[in-house]
Design an enzyme around this catalytic site. Structure first.
Site, PDB file in Angstrom:
ATOM      1  N   THR A 178      57.369 -11.206  77.004  1.00 14.53           N
ATOM      2  CA  THR A 178      56.117 -10.581  77.449  1.00 14.53           C
ATOM      3  C   THR A 178      56.301  -9.134  77.911  1.00 14.53           C
ATOM      4  O   THR A 178      55.319  -8.397  78.042  1.00 14.53           O
ATOM      5  CB  THR A 178      55.530 -11.366  78.639  1.00 14.53           C
TER       6      THR A 178
ATOM      7  N   ASP B  88      68.329  -0.350  75.462  1.00 12.13           N
ATOM      8  CA  ASP B  88      68.283  -1.034  76.761  1.00 12.13           C
ATOM      9  C   ASP B  88      69.320  -0.419  77.685  1.00 12.13           C
ATOM     10  O   ASP B  88      70.537  -0.588  77.491  1.00 12.13           O
ATOM     11  CB  ASP B  88      68.553  -2.534  76.564  1.00 12.13           C
TER      12      ASP B  88
ATOM     13  N   ASP C 276      71.847  -2.805  79.473  1.00 11.93           N
ATOM     14  CA  ASP C 276      72.854  -3.356  78.554  1.00 11.93           C
ATOM     15  C   ASP C 276      73.907  -2.312  78.213  1.00 11.93           C
ATOM     16  O   ASP C 276      75.101  -2.618  78.158  1.00 11.93           O
ATOM     17  CB  ASP C 276      72.185  -3.846  77.264  1.00 11.93           C
TER      18      ASP C 276
ATOM     19  N   ARG D 281      62.526  -7.538  83.148  1.00 13.08           N
ATOM     20  CA  ARG D 281      61.425  -7.762  82.201  1.00 13.08           C
ATOM     21  C   ARG D 281      61.677  -9.052  81.426  1.00 13.08           C
ATOM     22  O   ARG D 281      62.774  -9.275  80.924  1.00 13.08           O
ATOM     23  CB  ARG D 281      61.325  -6.599  81.207  1.00 13.08           C
TER      24      ARG D 281
HETATM   25  C1  PRP Z   1      64.512  -1.933  82.460  1.00 13.25           C
HETATM   26  C2  PRP Z   1      64.532  -0.639  83.242  1.00 13.25           C
HETATM   27  C3  PRP Z   1      63.280  -0.737  84.087  1.00 13.25           C
HETATM   28  C4  PRP Z   1      62.338  -1.503  83.190  1.00 13.25           C
HETATM   29  C5  PRP Z   1      61.319  -0.560  82.615  1.00 13.25           C
HETATM   30  O1  PRP Z   1      65.010  -2.972  83.224  1.00 13.25           O
HETATM   31  O2  PRP Z   1      65.689  -0.447  83.989  1.00 13.25           O
HETATM   32  O3  PRP Z   1      63.491  -1.417  85.308  1.00 13.25           O
HETATM   33  O4  PRP Z   1      63.135  -2.079  82.137  1.00 13.25           O
HETATM   34  O5  PRP Z   1      60.366  -1.241  81.863  1.00 13.25           O
HETATM   35  P1  PRP Z   1      58.849  -1.346  82.307  1.00 13.25           P
HETATM   36  O6  PRP Z   1      58.408   0.017  82.707  1.00 13.25           O
HETATM   37  O7  PRP Z   1      58.165  -1.836  81.055  1.00 13.25           O
HETATM   38  O8  PRP Z   1      58.733  -2.347  83.419  1.00 13.25           O
HETATM   39  P2  PRP Z   1      65.222  -4.457  82.626  1.00 13.25           P
HETATM   40  O9  PRP Z   1      64.024  -5.299  82.913  1.00 13.25           O
HETATM   41  O10 PRP Z   1      65.634  -4.359  81.186  1.00 13.25           O
HETATM   42  O11 PRP Z   1      66.365  -5.040  83.526  1.00 13.25           O
HETATM   43  P3  PRP Z   1      67.905  -4.580  83.655  1.00 13.25           P
HETATM   44  O12 PRP Z   1      67.913  -3.296  84.440  1.00 13.25           O
HETATM   45  O13 PRP Z   1      68.502  -5.714  84.418  1.00 13.25           O
HETATM   46  O14 PRP Z   1      68.491  -4.421  82.288  1.00 13.25           O
HETATM   47  N1  URA Z   2      63.922  -0.805  79.424  1.00 15.01           N
HETATM   48  C1  URA Z   2      64.949  -0.171  78.795  1.00 15.01           C
HETATM   49  O1  URA Z   2      66.103  -0.269  79.207  1.00 15.01           O
HETATM   50  N2  URA Z   2      64.662   0.556  77.689  1.00 15.01           N
HETATM   51  C2  URA Z   2      63.410   0.690  77.209  1.00 15.01           C
HETATM   52  O2  URA Z   2      63.215   1.383  76.189  1.00 15.01           O
HETATM   53  C3  URA Z   2      62.374   0.017  77.873  1.00 15.01           C
HETATM   54  C4  URA Z   2      62.651  -0.714  78.981  1.00 15.01           C
END
Ligand code: PRP
Ligand code: URA
Length: 205
Positions: A106, A197, A200, A102
Site C-alpha cells: 500500500t 530504496d 536497503d 512503508r
Molecule cells: C522510506 C524513507 C521514508 C519513507 C518515505 O522508508 O526512509 O521514511 O520511505 O516514503 P513516504 O514519503 O511515501 O512515506 P521505508 O518505509 O522504506 O523504511 P526504511 O527506512 O526502514 O527502509
Molecule cells: N522510500 C525510498 O527509500 N525510496 C523511494 O523512492 C521512496 C520511498
C-alpha cells in the site's frame, strides 16, 4: 511552509553518487554523512539565537548562542544515516527515534517504535533522506505536534513534488530542506529518478 532546495555543487555531486545504481553499499554511509552535513547547515541557518555579553582576549563583546532546545528525530531506518552529521553540528541536541515503515503493497507507513525526549517548546529536526508520498513525514509531524513541539524542520536528501505538495497543504508551518526535488512518483510510490530504496542501499538489505 517554506521549501528550500539546497543548490550547492557538492550536493549535486554527492547525490549523483547516491543515485548511481553502481554505487556500492559500503560507500553509502560516508556519502550520506557528507551530504547531511551540507543539508543541515542550510536547515539550521535561521535557528533562533540569544545574545550574551562575553570577553575575547582583546575586549568585551556580544556572543550568540542557539536559544531553543533542539531535538533531532531520525526516522528509522534510513534517517539513521543522517544522525552522525547532525550530532557533530549540534552536540547538545537531544535525540528522539520514530520507527516507520512503508507497507510494501500500500506504501502507507506503519509505526513500530517511538522514543522521544521532552518535546514541549523544542525545535525538532526530522531526519529522513526520502520524502515520497509524504505519509511517513506526516505521521512524524503529527506525533511531534501532539508532543508540543514549537517548530519543525524536515531535512531530506530527495523529495517528490507530490510529497512536498501534500505537506505544504496540510502542514503550512513546517520548513522543508531538500537536496533535490525530483520529477514524480512511479506506480509503486517510488521517486523518479530517485535512487531506489535508501534504507536497503544504506544497510545492504
Ligand atoms: C522510506 C524513507 C521514508 C519513507 C518515505 O522508508 O526512509 O521514511 O520511505 O516514503 P513516504 O514519503 O511515501 O512515506 P521505508 O518505509 O522504506 O523504511 P526504511 O527506512 O526502514 O527502509
Ligand atoms: N522510500 C525510498 O527509500 N525510496 C523511494 O523512492 C521512496 C520511498
Amino acid at each position: 511552509m517554506s521549501l528550500t532546495v539546497t543548490e550547492h555543487a557538492l550536493v549535486l555531486h554527492i547525490l549523483t553518487q547516491l543515485r548511481d545504481e553502481n554505487t556500492p553499499h559500503e560507500a553509502y554511509f560516508s556519502l550520506t554523512h557528507t551530504l547531511s552535513r551540507i543539508l543541515l547547515i542550510e536547515a539550521t541557518r535561521y535557528l533562533p539565537l540569544a545574545s550574551f555579553p562575553m570577553r575575547t582576549p582583546m575586549e568585551e563583546t556580544t556572543g550568540a548562542r542557539i536559544s531553543k532546545p533542539i531535538v533531532l528525530v531520525p526516522i528509522l531506518r534510513a534517517g539513521l544515516g543522517m544522525l552522525s552529521a547532525a550530532t557533530e553540528l549540534l552536540p547538545s541536541a537531544k535525540i528522539g527515534f520514530l520507527g516507520l515503515q512503508r507497507n510494501e503493497t500500500t506504501a502507507i507507513a506503519e509505526s513500530y517504535y517511538c522514543k522521544l525526549p521532552e518535546m514541549v517548546s523544542a525545535t525538532a529536526i526530522i531526519l529522513d533522506p526520502m520524502l515520497a508520498t509524504g505519509g511517513s513525514a506526516e505521521q512524524a509531524i503529527v506525533r511531534l505536534m501532539t508532543e508540543g513541539v514549537e517548530e519543525i524542520i524536515l531535512v531530506c536528501a530527495v523529495a517528490s513534488p507530490e510529497g512536498v505538495e501534500y505537506l505544504t497543504e496540510h502542514f503550512p508551518d513546517v520548513h522543508i530542506v531538500v537536496g533535490a526535488l525530483d520529477r514524480c512518483l512511479n506506480a509503486q510510490k517510488y521517486i523518479l529518478p530517485g535512487l531506489g530504496d535508501f534504507g536497503d542501499r544504506l544497510f545492504g538489505t
